[in-house]
Design a protein around this motif. Structure first.
Motif, PDB file in Angstrom:
ATOM      1  N   SER A   1       0.807  -1.217   0.000  1.00  0.00           N
ATOM      2  CA  SER A   1       0.000   0.000   0.000  1.00  0.00           C
ATOM      3  C   SER A   1       0.842   1.268   0.000  1.00  0.00           C
ATOM      4  O   SER A   1       0.433   2.285  -0.560  1.00  0.00           O
TER       5      SER A   1
ATOM      6  N   HIS B   1      -0.067  -7.623  -5.295  1.00  0.00           N
ATOM      7  CA  HIS B   1       0.725  -8.222  -6.357  1.00  0.00           C
ATOM      8  C   HIS B   1       1.943  -8.894  -5.748  1.00  0.00           C
ATOM      9  O   HIS B   1       2.638  -8.328  -4.919  1.00  0.00           O
TER      10      HIS B   1
ATOM     11  N   SER C   1       3.207   0.715 -10.071  1.00  0.00           N
ATOM     12  CA  SER C   1       1.751   0.594 -10.054  1.00  0.00           C
ATOM     13  C   SER C   1       1.165   1.402 -11.206  1.00  0.00           C
ATOM     14  O   SER C   1       1.732   2.415 -11.623  1.00  0.00           O
ATOM     15  N   MET C   2       0.033   0.955 -11.720  1.00  0.00           N
ATOM     16  CA  MET C   2      -0.697   1.717 -12.731  1.00  0.00           C
ATOM     17  C   MET C   2      -1.889   2.452 -12.128  1.00  0.00           C
ATOM     18  O   MET C   2      -2.692   3.043 -12.853  1.00  0.00           O
ATOM     19  N   GLN C   3      -2.024   2.409 -10.794  1.00  0.00           N
ATOM     20  CA  GLN C   3      -3.113   3.126 -10.126  1.00  0.00           C
ATOM     21  C   GLN C   3      -2.697   4.587  -9.931  1.00  0.00           C
ATOM     22  O   GLN C   3      -1.711   4.866  -9.247  1.00  0.00           O
ATOM     23  N   PRO C   4      -3.436   5.531 -10.486  1.00  0.00           N
ATOM     24  CA  PRO C   4      -3.013   6.942 -10.450  1.00  0.00           C
ATOM     25  C   PRO C   4      -2.802   7.498  -9.048  1.00  0.00           C
ATOM     26  O   PRO C   4      -1.974   8.386  -8.853  1.00  0.00           O
ATOM     27  N   ASP C   5      -3.544   6.991  -8.064  1.00  0.00           N
ATOM     28  CA  ASP C   5      -3.445   7.537  -6.715  1.00  0.00           C
ATOM     29  C   ASP C   5      -2.485   6.770  -5.825  1.00  0.00           C
ATOM     30  O   ASP C   5      -2.393   7.034  -4.621  1.00  0.00           O
ATOM     31  N   HIS C   6      -1.746   5.805  -6.391  1.00  0.00           N
ATOM     32  CA  HIS C   6      -0.817   5.006  -5.585  1.00  0.00           C
ATOM     33  C   HIS C   6       0.544   5.705  -5.530  1.00  0.00           C
ATOM     34  O   HIS C   6       1.001   6.260  -6.535  1.00  0.00           O
TER      35      HIS C   6
ATOM     36  N   VAL D   1       2.965   4.840  -8.365  1.00  0.00           N
ATOM     37  CA  VAL D   1       2.515   4.947  -9.752  1.00  0.00           C
ATOM     38  C   VAL D   1       3.707   5.290 -10.649  1.00  0.00           C
ATOM     39  O   VAL D   1       4.611   6.033 -10.259  1.00  0.00           O
TER      40      VAL D   1
END
Length: 371
Positions: free
Chosen positions: A141, A181, A231-236, A239
């Motif tokens: 996270s 992951h 990561s491909m999550q914009p808010d991670h 990223v």
């Protein structure tokens, strides 16, 4: 899989196939690259002929690498982070690496009296698995390039926070704290020590399998694919972004006691690395096992949710006890890639007089050697 890659075939498929065991072959382009790097004090790789070949090949295939990327690169000299455990301190490279996972897990386990039960008891192994799950929940996270993390490693290792996390563990029931992951890896670890007490913990990886599979023609340079761990999550916080280091798995370990070095060690294998470190350290520090015994003992590997891979050598009573607590176990017969591979050097007093104890994992082709 990699045969169609022109540079790969050129360098690593002599005679159109993989070399046979014991077969002699040469890498003339790689040799020439190494000579240029040596003659230039390393600069050739970043701004010389090798750099130009790397960038030309990348840009010919629509990749983003530029000469400025290589020229402006600089390694970082970092201060290790640490966690005390049973009178010792385990040190790791700070984020963006996953070494903090081992520190978090040990910090959680510090709140339990593990030695009150045998190490190969379902209750003991259950606690280790649950602590590792909690550690990965935080790591997946929050860990990223340290400049982009919103939760610092100091906050993640605060004793009160770790005690709070420890209270989340139910000693009788497996829980799915988070899924994440679980990267796989292709890593080489070595440790060395000398008669003067100098100890080195060293790890290197091209990452998954053969790295990216991209081998630049005429150079022998095989490019890694550590960007896979972005990561491909914009808010991670992890990223993908330019000029940013991705989360990575390679974690050389170092154990100290009262400010003095005790053990240089590491365990290879993607997200198995902190799990292998925790399992072997608990055996050594809580149960007094010597390094080779701790290395040889059967291991488990948490994947995600309640899923746990276990080695075939795990005692049936332990396996059944874990199933009773809700763990979903899958037996793996071939331990080569799945359960890591450790190398350990434990210092015995004055190295010039007392020497060291070394251990090498039988799961791969390492060895312990003295000169």
């Amino acid at each position: 899989i990699l045969r169609p890659q022109p540079g790969f075939a050129e360098h690593f498929l002599p005679r159109g196939r993989a070399p046979h065991i014991g077969e002699h072959f040469v890498l003339p382009s790689a040799a020439a690259t190494l000579k240029r790097i040596a003659a230039s004090g390393g600069r050739d790789f970043y701004e010389g002929e090798t750099a130009h070949k790397l960038v030309a090949h990348a840009q010919a295939h629509d990749a983003a690498l530029t000469l400025a990327d290589l020229r402006d690169y600089a390694p970082e000299w970092v201060t290790p982070i640490g966690q005390t455990y049973r009178g010792h301190t385990l040190h790791q490279i700070p984020p963006n690496g996953q070494g903090i996972a081992a520190l978090i897990a040990l910090g959680i386990l510090q709140n339990f009296d593990l030695a009150s039960r045998p190490v190969d008891h379902p209750d003991t192994q259950h606690l280790l698995i649950e602590a590792m799950k909690l550690a990965f929940a935080d790591v997946y996270s929050h860990v990223a390039d340290a400049r982009h993390m919103r939760m610092t490693h100091e906050q993640m290792l605060r004793p009160d926070y770790l005690a709070e996390r420890a209270r989340m563990i139910d000693p009788r029931v497996a829980q799915a704290f988070a899924s994440g992951h679980a990267p796989q890896g292709g890593t080489v670890y070595l440790t060395a020590a000398d008669k003067n007490g100098m100890m080195v913990s060293f790890i290197q990886s091209n990452y998954m399998g053969f790295g990216s599979g991209v081998v630049v023609p005429g150079t022998g340079v095989s490019l890694q694919n550590r960007g896979h761990c972005f990561s491909m999550q914009p808010d991670h916080p992890n990223v993908v972004a330019g000029g940013k280091r991705p989360f990575h798995t390679i974690i050389p370990g170092f154990l100290m006691r009262d400010g003095a070095p005790v053990m240089s060690f590491g365990v290879m294998g993607g997200n198995m690395q902190p799990q292998g470190q925790v399992q072997t350290l608990v055996r050594m520090l809580d149960y007094g096992q010597q390094p080779q015994a701790a290395c040889d003992a059967p291991r488990w590997k948490w994947n995600q949710g309640l899923a746990v891979d276990v080695e075939a050598g795990l005692a049936p009573a332990v396996a059944q006890g874990l199933r009773t607590r809700g763990h979903v176990l899958e037996g793996i017969d071939d331990p080569y890639m799945d359960f890591g591979s450790g190398q350990f050097i434990w210092r015995l007093g004055d190295p010039a007089v007392d020497g060291y104890v070394s251990a090498s994992d039988s799961r791969r082709d390492g060895l312990a050697a003295g000169f």
